[in-house]
Scaffold this active site. Structure first.
Site, PDB file in Angstrom:
ATOM      1  N   TYR A   1     -27.283 -43.803 -22.497  1.00 47.06           N
ATOM      2  CA  TYR A   1     -27.115 -44.183 -21.246  1.00 47.06           C
ATOM      3  C   TYR A   1     -28.296 -43.770 -20.368  1.00 47.06           C
ATOM      4  CZ  TYR A   1     -26.442 -39.405 -20.016  1.00 47.06           C
ATOM      5  OH  TYR A   1     -26.870 -37.998 -19.672  1.00 47.06           O
TER       6      TYR A   1
ATOM      7  N   SER B   1     -25.095 -32.694 -14.274  1.00 43.90           N
ATOM      8  CA  SER B   1     -24.748 -32.542 -15.680  1.00 43.90           C
ATOM      9  C   SER B   1     -23.896 -33.784 -15.824  1.00 43.90           C
ATOM     10  CB  SER B   1     -23.628 -31.271 -15.449  1.00 43.90           C
ATOM     11  OG  SER B   1     -22.396 -31.898 -16.092  1.00 43.90           O
ATOM     12  N   LYS B   2     -24.113 -34.213 -17.101  1.00 40.45           N
ATOM     13  CA  LYS B   2     -23.663 -35.393 -17.446  1.00 40.45           C
ATOM     14  C   LYS B   2     -22.235 -35.564 -17.521  1.00 40.45           C
ATOM     15  CE  LYS B   2     -23.669 -37.284 -22.394  1.00 40.45           C
ATOM     16  NZ  LYS B   2     -24.066 -37.136 -23.843  1.00 40.45           N
ATOM     17  N   ARG B   3     -21.481 -34.369 -17.712  1.00 45.49           N
ATOM     18  CA  ARG B   3     -19.993 -34.260 -17.769  1.00 45.49           C
ATOM     19  C   ARG B   3     -19.404 -34.342 -16.327  1.00 45.49           C
ATOM     20  NH1 ARG B   3     -20.598 -31.873 -22.586  1.00 45.49           N
ATOM     21  NH2 ARG B   3     -21.644 -30.228 -21.467  1.00 45.49           N
ATOM     22  N   ARG B   4     -19.718 -33.492 -15.346  1.00 45.90           N
ATOM     23  CA  ARG B   4     -19.446 -33.284 -14.227  1.00 45.90           C
ATOM     24  C   ARG B   4     -19.772 -34.334 -13.289  1.00 45.90           C
ATOM     25  NH1 ARG B   4     -21.252 -27.955 -14.410  1.00 45.90           N
ATOM     26  NH2 ARG B   4     -23.140 -28.874 -13.104  1.00 45.90           N
TER      27      ARG B   4
END
Ligand code: GLU
Ligand code: ZN
Length: 495
Positions: A17, A256-259
């Site tokens: 991405y 952060s990619k997750r948050r």
């Protein structure tokens, strides 16, 4: 060799991405190229074979295209240039810059522990052993034991790295594959890159890159003619460095990619406009000169941007601000351009109505009203679906609050059916307005409150374009049918 005009590169490692931080890096490179008739090179750093999938490369190319930042050259792929990196390895090996090391990670850690050294790092064990190259042996770069490597950085000033604190870093893995630092420098030399503009996270690798660059130059290393310089040109002087500030979230933590929502593709899919997105990205570490407004054209941005003006403090990636800015761009579009920009949301998966049920004229009629009320284009289908669905997409919460929970709702809906019936031949927003105002007065309500049950009955929602224009666009028959259906539903619910 760097000529008079800058040659810059955007060198992403494909990860599946496109990170907003990468987009900001690409933009600042692109701006430097555009404002000086320079060249913007795209280089895919896909030496990590597993990660470098072709569709990810396409994703990067498409994202740049969406942002209006097509590269002038490339994409070059590092995976296609491994032979060239091996040439560099040979040159450095022959010059004694590299040495073989057979230590495992555990062995180094055990020696460090025994010596009471707590920081991880290579202890130089094999530096003077004269080991031969071979399977299972990495090649390390012989860093100078003393002195300082200085990164002259346009954004951060001179950043000094004492050589004594620098490990003899791995330049070639034990598998034989050259690592990032070496490939990156070989490419910057061959591609005649004049400015290395990249994220601050790469600052610690810059002194290694500088040492590798200088070591190559000292071997008489010449360019391969890939781009920007003819084959056989000597290693050019070091490029200008600019390390761009980190992007942080609300909590001032690294994105952060997750948050955090960091994928550019998701902004594109939600209906952010590329010009708004670029405008917003430019504010991440830079601001327009002399208190100019933060909304500006791409031409102004190209004109005003100066790499020297980039700030080094972390930049807050503020989605709310981006969304607000996007809303300003949406509202500034000429109506025709807004209608065109909406197209991808008016058909296919994003449109909740059947393909044949879209009515261009009805959409165009409400488009200016919708345009005033959305911040991103992805909000458009829910604003207009009442026009194209057989029955409104009834929001249960809206129905509860505006209809079931309102003791006058049945009276209002009944009065609307009666009054609107008489308007069949003069079905205009003005007439509907006047007639609804009379209903509101008769039930002792303000117009806004009185129209809530009507809006929910007809559109299924509590928010949308102005009601009377919406009803005009929907037409008398469908409006009356929906009011009747709502009354039936309400009657059934009350039993
Ligand atoms: N490929 C590196 C990365 O994506 C960037 C290298 C560079 O810009 O020098 O982190
Ligand atoms: Zn070793």
């Amino acid at each position: 060799m760097a000529g008079d005009t800058p040659r810059v590169r955007f060198a992403p490692s494909p990860t599946g991405y496109f990170h907003v931080g990468s987009a900001r890096t690409a933009l600042f490179n692109w701006l430097v190229a555009r404002q000086s008739a320079g060249t913007f090179v795209l280089r895919i750093e896909d030496t990590d074979a597993e990660r470098g999938r072709e569709e990810w490369v396409e994703g990067i190319v498409e994202a740049l295209h969406w942002l209006g930042m097509d590269p002038d050259e490339g994409p070059y792929r590092q995976s296609a240039r491994t032979a060239r990196y091996h040439e560099a390895v040979e040159a450095l090996w022959a010059a004694g810059v590299l040495y073989a090391c057979g230590c495992t990670h555990d062995e180094v850690a055990a020696r460090n522990a025994a010596a009471g050294i707590l920081t991880p790092g290579y202890d130089g064990h094999c530096r003077d052993l004269g080991l031969a190259r071979g399977p299972g042996r990495a090649l390390r770069f012989r860093t100078p034991g003393e002195g300082t490597t200085v990164v002259h950085d346009v954004v951060r000033g001179d950043v000094e790295f004492p050589c004594a604190a620098m490990d003899d870093f791995v330049a070639v893995k034990s598998s034989g594959d050259p690592l990032f630092v070496l490939a990156n420098v070989v490419d910057d030399i061959d591609m005649a890159i004049s400015h290395v503009i990249r994220g601050e996270d790469l600052l610690p690798t810059s002194p290694k890159g500088i040492l590798a660059w200088e070591a190559l130059a000292s071997t008489g290393w010449t360019t391969d003619g890939t781009a920007g310089a003819p084959a056989g040109a000597p290693t050019p002087p070091l490029p200008v460095f600019a390390h761009l500030p980190m992007l942080v979230n609300e909590a001032r933590k690294k994105l952060s990619k997750r948050r955090d929502p960091v994928a550019v593709e998701s902004y594109r899919d939600q209906g952010y406009l590329p010009d708004a997105f670029v405008n917003y990205l430019s504010l991440l570490g830079w601001s327009p000169p002399g208190g100019e407004d933060e909304v500006f054209t791409r031409e102004q941005l190209i004109d005003w941007f100066r790499l020297e003006d980039v700030n080094h403090s972390p930049a807050f990636f503020d989605v709310a601000k981006l969304t607000h800015l996007n809303g300003e761009y949406v509202r500034a579009l000429p109506t025709g351009a807004f209608v065109e920009a909406c197209r991808p949301w008016l058909s296919g998966d994003r449109a909740p109505w059947a393909p044949g049920d879209f009515d261009e004229a009805a959409f165009v009629a409400v488009a200016p009203l919708v345009q005033e009320r959305v911040a991103v284009l992805g909000e458009v289908p829910a604003m207009v679906d009442f026009l194209f669905l057989d029955a409104p997409a009834l929001d249960p919460d809206a129905w509860e609050r505006a209809v079931v929970g309102d003791d006058r709702a049945a009276t209002i809906l009944g009065a609307a059916v009666a009054a609107y019936r008489d308007l069949r031949t003069g079905w205009t927003a003005d007439a509907l307005h006047a007639s609804t105002l009379a209903i509101a007065e008769s039930v002792g309500r303000k117009l806004g409150k009185a129209q809530a049950p009507i809006r929910v009955a007809v559109t299924g929602r509590r928010v949308g374009p102005p009601l009377f224009e919406a009803l005009e666009a929907l037409g008398a028959d469908r409006t009356l049918a929906r009011l009747g259906a709502a009354l039936d539903l309400l009657g059934a619910g009350a039993v």
